[in-house]
Design a protein around this motif. Structure first.
Motif, PDB file in Angstrom:
ATOM      1  N   ALA A  18       0.834  -1.198   0.000  1.00 50.58           N
ATOM      2  CA  ALA A  18       0.000   0.000   0.000  1.00 50.58           C
ATOM      3  C   ALA A  18       0.870   1.249   0.000  1.00 50.58           C
ATOM      4  O   ALA A  18       0.555   2.249  -0.638  1.00 50.58           O
ATOM      5  N   THR A  19       1.999   1.185   0.713  1.00 48.21           N
ATOM      6  CA  THR A  19       2.939   2.294   0.714  1.00 48.21           C
ATOM      7  C   THR A  19       3.425   2.592  -0.689  1.00 48.21           C
ATOM      8  O   THR A  19       3.512   3.737  -1.115  1.00 48.21           O
ATOM      9  N   GLU A  20       3.762   1.554  -1.457  1.00 48.66           N
ATOM     10  CA  GLU A  20       4.250   1.744  -2.814  1.00 48.66           C
ATOM     11  C   GLU A  20       3.184   2.401  -3.673  1.00 48.66           C
ATOM     12  O   GLU A  20       3.455   3.243  -4.510  1.00 48.66           O
ATOM     13  N   THR A  21       1.922   2.002  -3.454  1.00 49.73           N
ATOM     14  CA  THR A  21       0.827   2.614  -4.207  1.00 49.73           C
ATOM     15  C   THR A  21       0.721   4.093  -3.896  1.00 49.73           C
ATOM     16  O   THR A  21       0.533   4.929  -4.768  1.00 49.73           O
ATOM     17  N   LEU A  22       0.858   4.451  -2.608  1.00 49.71           N
ATOM     18  CA  LEU A  22       0.789   5.840  -2.210  1.00 49.71           C
ATOM     19  C   LEU A  22       1.921   6.654  -2.820  1.00 49.71           C
ATOM     20  O   LEU A  22       1.762   7.811  -3.178  1.00 49.71           O
ATOM     21  N   ALA A  23       3.074   6.031  -2.934  1.00 47.87           N
ATOM     22  CA  ALA A  23       4.257   6.752  -3.379  1.00 47.87           C
ATOM     23  C   ALA A  23       4.282   6.979  -4.882  1.00 47.87           C
ATOM     24  O   ALA A  23       5.082   7.769  -5.371  1.00 47.87           O
ATOM     25  N   ASN A  24       3.412   6.306  -5.632  1.00 45.06           N
ATOM     26  CA  ASN A  24       3.447   6.402  -7.076  1.00 45.06           C
ATOM     27  C   ASN A  24       2.067   6.685  -7.652  1.00 45.06           C
ATOM     28  O   ASN A  24       1.443   5.822  -8.255  1.00 45.06           O
ATOM     29  N   PRO A  25       1.520   7.870  -7.423  1.00 50.62           N
ATOM     30  CA  PRO A  25       0.205   8.191  -7.974  1.00 50.62           C
ATOM     31  C   PRO A  25       0.260   8.238  -9.493  1.00 50.62           C
ATOM     32  O   PRO A  25       1.280   8.539 -10.088  1.00 50.62           O
ATOM     33  N   LYS A  26      -0.881   7.932 -10.113  1.00 49.54           N
ATOM     34  CA  LYS A  26      -0.929   7.927 -11.560  1.00 49.54           C
ATOM     35  C   LYS A  26      -0.913   9.343 -12.128  1.00 49.54           C
ATOM     36  O   LYS A  26      -0.540   9.569 -13.259  1.00 49.54           O
ATOM     37  N   GLU A  27      -1.309  10.286 -11.309  1.00 52.60           N
ATOM     38  CA  GLU A  27      -1.404  11.655 -11.803  1.00 52.60           C
ATOM     39  C   GLU A  27      -0.853  12.585 -10.742  1.00 52.60           C
ATOM     40  O   GLU A  27      -1.084  12.413  -9.551  1.00 52.60           O
ATOM     41  N   LYS A  28      -0.081  13.605 -11.161  1.00 56.01           N
ATOM     42  CA  LYS A  28       0.484  14.540 -10.191  1.00 56.01           C
ATOM     43  C   LYS A  28       0.447  15.940 -10.777  1.00 56.01           C
ATOM     44  O   LYS A  28       0.783  16.157 -11.933  1.00 56.01           O
ATOM     45  N   THR A  29       0.038  16.907  -9.985  1.00 56.41           N
ATOM     46  CA  THR A  29       0.039  18.284 -10.415  1.00 56.41           C
ATOM     47  C   THR A  29       0.780  19.108  -9.380  1.00 56.41           C
ATOM     48  O   THR A  29       1.134  18.619  -8.311  1.00 56.41           O
ATOM     49  N   LYS A  30       0.999  20.386  -9.700  1.00 57.13           N
ATOM     50  CA  LYS A  30       1.700  21.284  -8.794  1.00 57.13           C
ATOM     51  C   LYS A  30       0.745  22.185  -8.036  1.00 57.13           C
ATOM     52  O   LYS A  30       1.167  23.093  -7.361  1.00 57.13           O
ATOM     53  N   SER A  31      -0.554  21.953  -8.169  1.00 56.46           N
ATOM     54  CA  SER A  31      -1.543  22.805  -7.522  1.00 56.46           C
ATOM     55  C   SER A  31      -2.325  22.013  -6.479  1.00 56.46           C
ATOM     56  O   SER A  31      -2.689  20.864  -6.708  1.00 56.46           O
ATOM     57  N   LEU A  32      -2.569  22.652  -5.344  1.00 57.82           N
ATOM     58  CA  LEU A  32      -3.414  22.031  -4.325  1.00 57.82           C
ATOM     59  C   LEU A  32      -4.851  21.981  -4.837  1.00 57.82           C
ATOM     60  O   LEU A  32      -5.293  22.874  -5.563  1.00 57.82           O
ATOM     61  N   PRO A  33      -5.604  20.953  -4.484  1.00 58.54           N
ATOM     62  CA  PRO A  33      -7.003  20.864  -4.939  1.00 58.54           C
ATOM     63  C   PRO A  33      -7.831  22.016  -4.396  1.00 58.54           C
ATOM     64  O   PRO A  33      -7.648  22.455  -3.260  1.00 58.54           O
ATOM     65  N   GLY A  34      -8.755  22.515  -5.223  1.00 60.63           N
ATOM     66  CA  GLY A  34      -9.551  23.671  -4.849  1.00 60.63           C
ATOM     67  C   GLY A  34     -10.454  23.443  -3.652  1.00 60.63           C
ATOM     68  O   GLY A  34     -10.810  24.394  -2.950  1.00 60.63           O
ATOM     69  N   PHE A  35     -10.836  22.177  -3.401  1.00 59.66           N
ATOM     70  CA  PHE A  35     -11.744  21.904  -2.293  1.00 59.66           C
ATOM     71  C   PHE A  35     -11.022  21.847  -0.945  1.00 59.66           C
ATOM     72  O   PHE A  35     -11.659  21.765   0.104  1.00 59.66           O
ATOM     73  N   LEU A  36      -9.688  21.903  -0.955  1.00 63.25           N
ATOM     74  CA  LEU A  36      -8.929  21.834   0.298  1.00 63.25           C
ATOM     75  C   LEU A  36      -8.952  23.184   0.999  1.00 63.25           C
ATOM     76  O   LEU A  36      -8.576  24.208   0.424  1.00 63.25           O
ATOM     77  N   LYS A  37      -9.385  23.192   2.237  1.00 60.81           N
ATOM     78  CA  LYS A  37      -9.407  24.427   3.015  1.00 60.81           C
ATOM     79  C   LYS A  37      -8.014  24.724   3.544  1.00 60.81           C
ATOM     80  O   LYS A  37      -7.402  23.890   4.215  1.00 60.81           O
ATOM     81  N   ILE A  38      -7.494  25.916   3.229  1.00 55.06           N
ATOM     82  CA  ILE A  38      -6.156  26.311   3.659  1.00 55.06           C
ATOM     83  C   ILE A  38      -6.247  27.054   4.990  1.00 55.06           C
ATOM     84  O   ILE A  38      -7.064  27.961   5.152  1.00 55.06           O
ATOM     85  N   CYS A  39      -5.393  26.671   5.934  1.00 51.54           N
ATOM     86  CA  CYS A  39      -5.388  27.277   7.263  1.00 51.54           C
ATOM     87  C   CYS A  39      -4.124  28.113   7.463  1.00 51.54           C
ATOM     88  O   CYS A  39      -3.064  27.789   6.922  1.00 51.54           O
ATOM     89  N   GLN A  40      -4.249  29.179   8.243  1.00 49.97           N
ATOM     90  CA  GLN A  40      -3.111  30.043   8.542  1.00 49.97           C
ATOM     91  C   GLN A  40      -2.475  29.592   9.858  1.00 49.97           C
ATOM     92  O   GLN A  40      -3.161  29.439  10.872  1.00 49.97           O
ATOM     93  N   ARG A  41      -1.158  29.403   9.825  1.00 45.83           N
ATOM     94  CA  ARG A  41      -0.489  28.777  10.965  1.00 45.83           C
ATOM     95  C   ARG A  41      -0.429  29.662  12.201  1.00 45.83           C
ATOM     96  O   ARG A  41      -0.169  29.159  13.303  1.00 45.83           O
ATOM     97  N   ASP A  42      -0.641  30.973  12.052  1.00 42.44           N
ATOM     98  CA  ASP A  42      -0.630  31.843  13.225  1.00 42.44           C
ATOM     99  C   ASP A  42      -2.033  32.298  13.620  1.00 42.44           C
ATOM    100  O   ASP A  42      -2.207  33.209  14.432  1.00 42.44           O
TER     101      ASP A  42
END
Length: 260
Positions: A18-42
């Protein structure tokens, strides 16, 4: 001893694949998904926001999130696992094909805490039930006893809880600040394990049932015996995915500072 070795090989092998599967996704982009809520660390409500961000991922786990190195989770499919053990009293060659792991998406987040000043993330997850199915083939010896079988393997893991702590440090790459995870700690516990290997010992139902019965009757002691190996395997799962995530996206993009 036979069953301790067998459950070790099966669990560690499945988890590492399962680790190997996680480490090798079929698709990779440089952008975070739009549905992900971004939090401010401070931000004062960081932990509340982090929980909401985690929960925003849950509806997408069925299909996977390649941007975050998360494969389709329901079920998680692994084409083949090969495991060979040739040390001490164990001599085994085994193959597990068409492995299907179900129940991973039906997790529950118990706790999530981020401490930016320490670069520390702690979280606790519970999986009510994980079900593993595969076709297997085993040939070898354990404690001088022949072990032979091929057929269907099924395993149920009930109430698997993982308490995880990630510790990291900042570094600069291409003028941007990134976070490298330097240490991962995992503590897990289980309520029950049930395992069945069909067609052991050339179909000898008496010997095969005796091994399965022993395994299921003594799962607690067996789990304690393999705890260091399983813990290491779980750490490998997390590191495989998390290292790629933090190496791809700058720290200020994943957890930015609050804008003045």
């Amino acid at each position: 001893m036979e069953q301790k070795s067998l459950i070790t090989l099966l669990l560690v092998g499945l988890i590492l694949q399962a680790t190997e599967t996680l480490a090798n996704p079929k698709e990779k982009t440089k952008s975070l998904p739009g549905f992900l809520k971004i939090c401010q660390r401070d931000a004062p409500d960081l932990n509340k926001c982090a929980r909401e961000s985690f929960e925003s991922l849950e509806p997408h786990l069925m299909d996977g999130i390649p941007e975050l190195y998360i494969p389709p989770m329901e079920p998680l499919l692994v084409p083949e696992i090969r495991m060979d053990q040739d040390s001490g009293a164990i001599y085994l060659h085994s193959v597990y094909r068409n492995v299907k792991i179900s129940g991973m998406s039906k997790h529950r987040l118990i706790n999530l805490t981020i401490e930016p000043s320490k670069h520390k993330i702690s979280f606790s997850l519970t999986f009510p039930k994980l079900m593993l199915d595969s076709e297997y083939s085993i040939k070898g010896k354990i404690m001088m006893m022949p072990l032979l079988g091929d057929g269907h393997c099924h395993m149920d893991l009930t109430n698997l809880t993982m308490d995880t702590e990630l510790n990291g440090q900042e570094y600069i790459k291409n003028g941007a600040t990134y976070l490298k995870i330097t240490d991962i700690k995992v503590i897990y516990k289980l309520s029950n394990v049930h395992m069945e290997l069909d067609n052991l010992f050339n179909g000898d139902k008496v010997l095969g049932q005796r091994m399965n019965d022993f395994l299921n009757e003594n799962w607690k002691s067996l789990s304690d015996e393999v705890r260091p190996l399983i813990t290491k395997a779980l750490v490998d799962i997390l590191r495989s995915s998390i290292d790629k995530l933090f190496a791809t996206f700058p720290y200020d993009e994943l957890l930015p500072k609050k804008k003045n």
